[in-house]
Design a protein around this motif. Structure first.
Motif, short mmCIF file in Angstrom:
data_model
loop_
_atom_site.label_atom_id
_atom_site.label_comp_id
_atom_site.label_asym_id
_atom_site.label_seq_id
_atom_site.Cartn_x
_atom_site.Cartn_y
_atom_site.Cartn_z
N TYR A 1 -5.69 6.95 -10.31
CA TYR A 1 -5.74 6.22 -9.04
C TYR A 1 -6.98 5.34 -9.00
N ILE B 1 0.85 -1.20 0.00
CA ILE B 1 0.00 0.00 0.00
C ILE B 1 0.88 1.24 0.00
N TYR B 2 1.91 1.25 0.84
CA TYR B 2 2.78 2.42 0.87
C TYR B 2 3.48 2.61 -0.48
N TYR C 1 2.30 1.81 -3.39
CA TYR C 1 1.29 2.37 -4.30
C TYR C 1 1.12 3.86 -4.09
N TRP C 2 1.12 4.28 -2.85
CA TRP C 2 0.93 5.70 -2.55
C TRP C 2 2.10 6.56 -3.01
N THR C 3 3.22 5.96 -3.34
CA THR C 3 4.38 6.74 -3.81
C THR C 3 4.53 6.69 -5.33
N GLU D 1 -1.13 13.01 -7.40
CA GLU D 1 -1.75 11.76 -7.83
C GLU D 1 -3.12 11.95 -8.47
N TRP E 1 -2.56 0.33 7.57
CA TRP E 1 -3.29 1.21 6.66
C TRP E 1 -4.71 0.75 6.34
N SER F 1 3.31 8.27 -7.84
CA SER F 1 2.91 9.45 -8.61
C SER F 1 3.85 9.65 -9.79
N TYR G 1 -7.78 3.03 6.16
CA TYR G 1 -7.83 3.99 5.06
C TYR G 1 -7.94 3.30 3.70
N PHE G 2 -7.40 2.11 3.60
CA PHE G 2 -7.30 1.43 2.31
C PHE G 2 -7.54 -0.07 2.55
#
Length: 462
Positions: free
Chosen positions: A342, A240-241, A243-245, A301, A436, A247, A439-440
């Motif tokens: 996203y 997950i982390y 994926y969040w990076t 993003e 996480w 961009s 949130y996800f």
């Protein structure tokens, strides 16, 4: 909201708008929850919520500015001030670099459907099963703590370009921590669910009992690199982390591990020789999410100009090669790559992966089973080096058997490094991240065996 339906709120805001363009999002939330501690239910309740976000655009073509204002407490009388505030914000902000024409379209067939709801009835099977586990826990000198929640969020999205979209998102999760009465031993399990018909409380409790049993013997281990099995839930924490990076704009600017040295992105580069695919798919069974962009604010993003843009299955990493990054229409123009917005879920598959974390443990001669990560933070964005702590269950494995619990550690690892080095993988299964998941929650991951996971120091966390 003075009796106004969410669709009426959208239409009223659009009618009030004097901007060149306008997008309105109304999010209707309805949730139910139960909380317990020390084998006793402590709270339960139902909650409703509504938030209204107005995006106003002013100006022409490349000079277009956007203003975004959101309110959670709105009445019919406060809608016009809300719209005017968004318009003033647009004028104050000046031209937006991500400006694009608003997405046009016809009203969706379900536009006029009411917002979805939940009730405490969603816990009809879970609640009595929890009561039975409380009784067992008390008789076995252990304590249960936890939280279960179910929420249905319905989003209504309308624009001055004629678009009218509706998406109903059910989501829920259960998290249980068990402690010995000392309390020197603890373990955690969790699961995400759309409707709780797939939640087996007895099975979750049995896993907690097993892990507390493992911890009846404790072993001190020094810091070092250990042959380590990460269950799917721990893998979810790390992916997950990652994926969040992802961009594309940040990569293009040279700020992340996905940046090409000098200029550009690493799209097209092989990141790992392993046959791994990291993907998102709004239609994935059990992980379904909004099939269009829902952006309450612009970032690297997402872009508010892309609201309503359709999303599709996207393979971010395909068979080990970086194939896509998170792209708005604007960043796609900068990078020359496809627009890949996203998506609200994430999966990791490994060709040939099979079995469970238990199967990977059975093949360990000596190593560690690491069930929970927490307090994960980024150390170096250029390598995606993460640090964090272990919690509620680190176990020593010898000759394929768990023989005791060990002390907690601080770890230092890059998820991309793990994808390069893992030696074995299980089957991809639904996985609820400890760190996480709130949130996800919509993820599917395999368990991974990493031959040299870096436990950088011993931690006193408990």
């Amino acid at each position: 909201m003075s009796g106004l339906a969410p669709q009426e709120v959208v239409e009223r805001c659009l009618d009030l708008s004097k901007a060149d363009g306008c997008v309105v999002l109304v999010d209707e939330g309805h949730s139910a929850n139960l909380r317990w501690a020390n084998n006793t239910l402590t709270t339960n309740g139902l909650m409703r919520s509504r938030s209204v976000t107005v995006v106003a655009t002013v100006g022409e073509s490349e000079g277009t500015a956007a203003g975004v204002v959101a309110r959670s407490a709105v009445t019919q009388e406060t809608l016009e001030p809300l719209v005017r505030a968004a318009e003033q914000a647009a004028r104050d902000n000046g031209p937006a670099e991500d400006a694009q024409p608003l997405i046009a379209g016809e009203p969706a067939t379900d536009w006029h459907e009411p917002a979805g709801e939940t009730s405490v009835g969603v816990f009809a099977d879970v609640a009595p099963a929890l009561g039975a586990t409380f009784a067992r826990a008390g008789a076995e000198d252990r304590r249960s703590y936890g939280y279960v929640e179910h929420e249905v969020t319905t989003t209504y999205l309308g624009s001055s370009a004629g678009l009218r979209l509706r998406h109903e998102q059910p989501s829920g999760h259960i998290g249980i921590t068990a402690k010995s009465t000392d309390p020197t031993r603890s373990a955690w399990v969790g699961q995400a669910s759309r409707d709780f018909v797939d939640v087996d409380v007895d099975a979750l409790d049995a896993e907690l009992v097993r892990r507390l049993g493992w911890a009846s013997r404790t072993v001190d281990l020094p810091a070092g690199r250990y042959d380590t099995v990460l269950p799917s839930t721990a893998v979810a924490d790390l992916m997950i982390y990652t994926y969040w990076t992802m961009s594309a704009r940040d990569a293009q600017d040279g700020r992340t591990v996905f940046s090409e040295p000098g200029e550009g992105t690493r799209v097209g580069e092989r990141l790992t020789p392993r046959p791994v695919t990291l993907w998102s798919d709004p239609a994935a069974p059990g992980l379904g999410c909004a099939p269009f962009v829902v952006a309450h604010a612009s970032s690297s993003e997402q872009s508010v100009f892309d609201n309503g843009l359709r999303v599709r299955r996207t393979e971010w990493i395909s068979n080990g090669t970086l194939s896509e990054l998170l792209q708005t229409r604007y960043s796609a123009e900068l990078t020359g790559l496809a627009t890949t917005p996203y998506v609200g879920n994430l999966g990791l598959t490994v060709d040939g992966g099979s079995g469970s974390a238990d199967d990977l443990v059975a093949d360990l001669e000596r190593g560690v089973l690491l069930t929970c990560l927490w307090y994960i933070r980024e150390v170096d964005p250029q390598t995606l080096l993460l640090t964090g702590l272990t919690r509620d269950g680190v176990y020593l494995v010898e000759h394929g058997e768990v023989v005791g619990a060990v002390n907690n550690f601080r770890f230092n690892e890059s998820p991309l490094g793990l994808l390069e080095r893992f030696s074995d993988a299980g089957a991809t299964v639904p996985a609820f991240s400890r760190e996480w998941g709130d949130y996800f929650p919509r993820t599917a991951m395999p368990a991974l065996r990493v031959p040299d996971f870096n436990m950088s120091s011993v931690s006193q966390a408990s």
